[in-house]
Design a protein around this motif. Structure first.
Motif, PDB file in Angstrom:
ATOM      1  N   UNK B 278      -7.388  -8.400   2.379  1.00  0.00           N
ATOM      2  CA  UNK B 278      -6.521  -7.447   3.047  1.00  0.00           C
ATOM      3  C   UNK B 278      -5.155  -7.372   2.378  1.00  0.00           C
ATOM      4  N   UNK B 279      -4.720  -8.461   1.733  1.00  0.00           N
ATOM      5  CA  UNK B 279      -3.370  -8.446   1.184  1.00  0.00           C
ATOM      6  C   UNK B 279      -3.338  -8.323  -0.324  1.00  0.00           C
ATOM      7  N   UNK B 280      -4.014  -9.241  -0.991  1.00  0.00           N
ATOM      8  CA  UNK B 280      -3.871  -9.276  -2.444  1.00  0.00           C
ATOM      9  C   UNK B 280      -4.784  -8.289  -3.150  1.00  0.00           C
ATOM     10  N   UNK B 282      -6.188  -5.340  -1.866  1.00  0.00           N
ATOM     11  CA  UNK B 282      -6.399  -4.075  -1.186  1.00  0.00           C
ATOM     12  C   UNK B 282      -6.431  -2.900  -2.157  1.00  0.00           C
ATOM     13  N   UNK B 283      -5.882  -3.120  -3.329  1.00  0.00           N
ATOM     14  CA  UNK B 283      -5.886  -2.020  -4.310  1.00  0.00           C
ATOM     15  C   UNK B 283      -7.319  -1.586  -4.619  1.00  0.00           C
ATOM     16  N   UNK B 286      -8.951   0.011  -0.640  1.00  0.00           N
ATOM     17  CA  UNK B 286      -7.848   0.510   0.205  1.00  0.00           C
ATOM     18  C   UNK B 286      -8.298   0.995   1.570  1.00  0.00           C
ATOM     19  N   UNK B 289      -8.249  -1.735   6.241  1.00  0.00           N
ATOM     20  CA  UNK B 289      -6.884  -1.612   6.753  1.00  0.00           C
ATOM     21  C   UNK B 289      -6.571  -2.606   7.855  1.00  0.00           C
TER      22      UNK B 289
END
Lengths: 128, 383
Positions: B278-280, B282-283, B286, B289
Motif C-alpha cells: 500500500x505504501x512503497x 503502490x506505483x 495504484x 487504495x
C-alpha cells in the motif's frame, strides 16, 4: 533569513541539486515551472530522499487503467519507494503514511533563487 | 492431530460453516449426469477388477498417509458424512449444530478436470446431486454452488442456475484452474455473478496440490504430505493477495470471501506485509487504495485449518505445547482476529476442529460470536 542558492539560469527542469545550507542538506528542485527546497531526510526511515527521482505517478484508479498525473511533482525516495507530492506540501502521495517532507519557501527575485530558512549562524549558503 | 472423536461439546445453536460431505458411492452421481456423458464416464465395477468408470476426480500429489478422515470411521462402513441422515447422526445432533454449510470433499476439485466440457457436465451433476440428496432433505443443511471455473462465462451461468435456490449460501472456488491466480481478470464473470446473487465466494485450500492444473506452491513443490499440510495456508494467502493486488476487491466492493483451511495466524503477518504494497509499491498497483484491515472487511477466515498442531485433548493444559501457546498469544495480541473468524469444523477430516477447541482458544464470550454470529451474517441464508 534568505539564502541565495543560485541564478535562475543555473537550474535545468526536472533537476535535483543537493546543497548545504547552515549545515543542513537541502535539495533544490526545479520542475520547469516551480522551485522547491526539500530537506534531504525522508520521514520514513531518514533516507537521503533527494537522491531519489522526480517524476509523475499514477493516481488511484480502476484495475488495469492507470492514470498518470502530477508530472515532475512526485519525489520518490530511493530506499523504499515512498512517493511524496511536492505540490501537496510534501505529503505522502495517495497512501495512509502520515510523514511529510520538510519544505522551505523559495523566492525568485531579479533572476536569483533564494531559500528562506531560520538563521543559525550568520553565514551565506555554500553551494557545491 | 485432531481429537480422536469430536466431543459433543458444541453449544446449542452452533453454525458449522465447513463440512466435507461426500457420496457413499460415486454411482449416486450417475443419475444426475447428462445422458451422453453417462456413457462416457462409464459405470463403476462394470468391468473386471472393479474397473468400469473413468477417473475424473482430479488427483492430488499428497494423499494423507494416515487417511483423510477421522479414525472413528470403521473399515467397511460407509464413509463419514456420506448421507444427510448419517451426517445428522454423526455430527449435527451430538454437537448441537443448528445450521451447516456443506463444502464437498474432493468433488470440489472437479472443475480442474483437464477436459473442460466434462468438467462442466460433472459440476452440473454434482450441484443437482447436492440439492437433491442433501440440501432438500434436512432444513439444517445449506450448500455452495460448485462452478466450472475453467470457463468463467459458463461458471457465471451455473451460478445463475443454482444460485437462486434458497439453500445455496455461497459459491465455491477451490483451485485456480487456469494456472493464473484468482486475481486475474479472466475470472471476473464469476465475481460479477456472485455479486449479482449476493453470494460470498468460498476459497478452499487444496487446489495447489492438484496434478491436473497448472498451478503450484510458491518456491517449489513439497515432497511429502507433511510439508504440504503445513504450507497449505500460504496458498490461500497467495490467492487473497492476488485478488486484492489486482483490484478485484475494489472493483467489486460487495464481493466477499470465506477462506477455508488457512487457519487464523496468517492474518497478522498479512496485515503487516500488506503495508509494503500500500505504501512503497503502490506505483505498480495504484488501484490498491485501502489498508489491509479495510480489505479484510470483505474477508472471513474459517477455524478449519486453525494452527492447533499439538492437541492437548480436553485438559486445556498447554504447558507442553508451544504451538498452542503461540496461537493463544497471537489471539491475545490481536483481538480483532475474532471479528474475521467463522467456525467451520471440517468434519469429517482428520484435522477437524471442535467447538471446544475454539472456546478454549478464544474464551467463552468471543467464541460464542465465532460459533454463531459470524456465519449468520456472512452467508446468504435466512437471518
Amino acid at each position: 533569513m534568505r539564502y541565495l542558492v543560485g541564478r535562475v539560469a543555473d537550474f535545468k527542469p526536472c533537476e535535483i541539486r543537493v546543497i548545504e545550507i547552515e549545515g543542513q542538506s537541502i535539495g533544490i528542485i526545479y520542475t520547469g515551472e516551480e522551485y522547491f527546497a526539500v530537506l534531504n531526510i525522508c520521514p520514513h526511515e531518514l533516507a537521503p530522499v533527494c537522491a531519489g527521482t522526480l517524476s509523475g505517478t499514477v493516481l488511484p484508479c480502476q484495475p488495469g487503467e492507470p492514470v498518470y498525473s502530477r508530472e515532475s511533482r512526485i519525489l520518490r525516495c530511493p530506499w523504499h519507494g515512498y512517493e511524496f507530492d511536492l505540490g501537496n506540501d510534501g505529503r505522502a502521495a495517495f497512501t495512509s503514511f502520515r510523514g511529510r517532507l520538510r519544505l522551505f519557501p523559495v523566492i525568485v527575485e531579479d533572476n536569483c533563487v533564494f531559500v528562506e530558512m531560520r538563521a543559525r549562524r550568520q553565514r551565506p549558503a555554500k553551494g557545491d | 492431530m485432531a481429537d480422536p472423536q469430536l466431543p459433543p461439546s458444541g453449544t446449542s445453536g452452533t453454525i458449522d460453516a465447513c463440512i466435507h460431505h461426500t457420496w457413499g458411492d460415486v454411482v449416486e452421481l450417475l443419475e444426475y449426469l447428462e445422458h451422453s456423458w453417462r456413457g462416457y464416464v462409464g459405470v463403476p465395477r462394470s468391468l473386471p477388477r472393479n474397473a468400469g468408470m473413468r477417473e475424473w476426480v482430479p488427483r492430488g500429489r499428497y494423499p494423507n498417509p494416515f487417511g483423510d478422515h477421522l479414525p472413528a470411521a470403521k473399515a467397511g462402513a460407509p464413509a463419514p458424512a456420506s448421507s444427510a441422515e448419517a451426517l445428522a447422526d454423526e455430527h449435527l445432533e451430538p454437537n448441537g449444530i443448528r445450521r451447516a454449510l456443506l463444502l464437498f470433499d474432493r468433488q470440489m476439485f472437479v472443475p480442474g478436470n483437464p477436459n473442460p466440457y466434462l468438467a462442466t457436465a460433472l459440476v452440473r451433476a454434482i450441484n443437482d446431486w447436492n440439492l437433491d440428496r442433501w440440501l432438500n432433505r434436512d432444513e439444517r443443511l445449506y450448500g455452495v454452488a460448485l462452478v466450472p471455473s475453467q470457463t468463467p462465462e459458463l461458471a457465471a451461468c451455473e451460478i445463475a442456475r443454482v444460485g437462486p435456490h434458497p439453500k445455496i449460501a455461497g459459491v465455491l472456488l477451490a483451485a485456480p484452474v487456469l494456472g493464473k491466480s484468482l486475481g486475474h481478470p479472466v475470472y471476473e464473470p464469476i465475481y460479477r455473478a456472485a455479486v449479482e446473487h449476493d453470494l460470498p465466494i468460498v476459497l478452499h485450500r487444496g487446489g495447489d496440490e492438484l496434478l491436473d492444473i497448472p498451478a503450484g506452491p510458491a518456491g517449489g513443490w513439497p515432497m511429502t504430505f507433511a510439508e504440504y499440510w503445513c504450507l497449505a495456508p500460504l496458498a490461500l494467502v497467495t490467492q487473497l493477495l492476488s485478488l486484492i493486488a489486482n483490484g478485484m476487491l475494489d472493483k467489486y466492493p460487495k464481493l466477499r470471501f470465506y477462506i477455508v483451511g488457512a487457519g487464523i495466524c496468517w492474518i497478522p503477518a498479512f496485515v503487516s506485509r500488506f503495508d509494503l504494497i500500500a505504501r512503497a509499491l503502490r506505483r505498480e498497483v495504484p488501484w490498491v487504495r485501502r489498508s489491509a484491515t479495510d480489505y479484510l472487511e470483505q474477508v472471513r477466515t474459517s477455524t478449519y485449518g486453525i494452527e492447533l498442531g499439538g492437541s492437548d485433548g480436553d485438559t486445556g493444559d498447554t504447558s507442553d505445547n508451544h504451538g498452542n501457546e503461540i496461537v493463544a498469544r497471537i489471539i491475545d495480541a490481536n483481538p480483532r482476529l475474532a471479528d474475521w473468524t467463522i467456525y467451520g469444523s471440517g468434519f469429517p477430516s482428520w484435522d477437524a476442529v471442535s467447538a471446544a477447541q475454539v472456546t478454549r482458544l478464544f474464551g467463552d464470550e468471543t467464541s460464542a460470536r465465532i460459533l454463531r454470529d459470524g456465519a449468520f451474517e456472512w452467508f446468504r441464508w435466512p437471518q
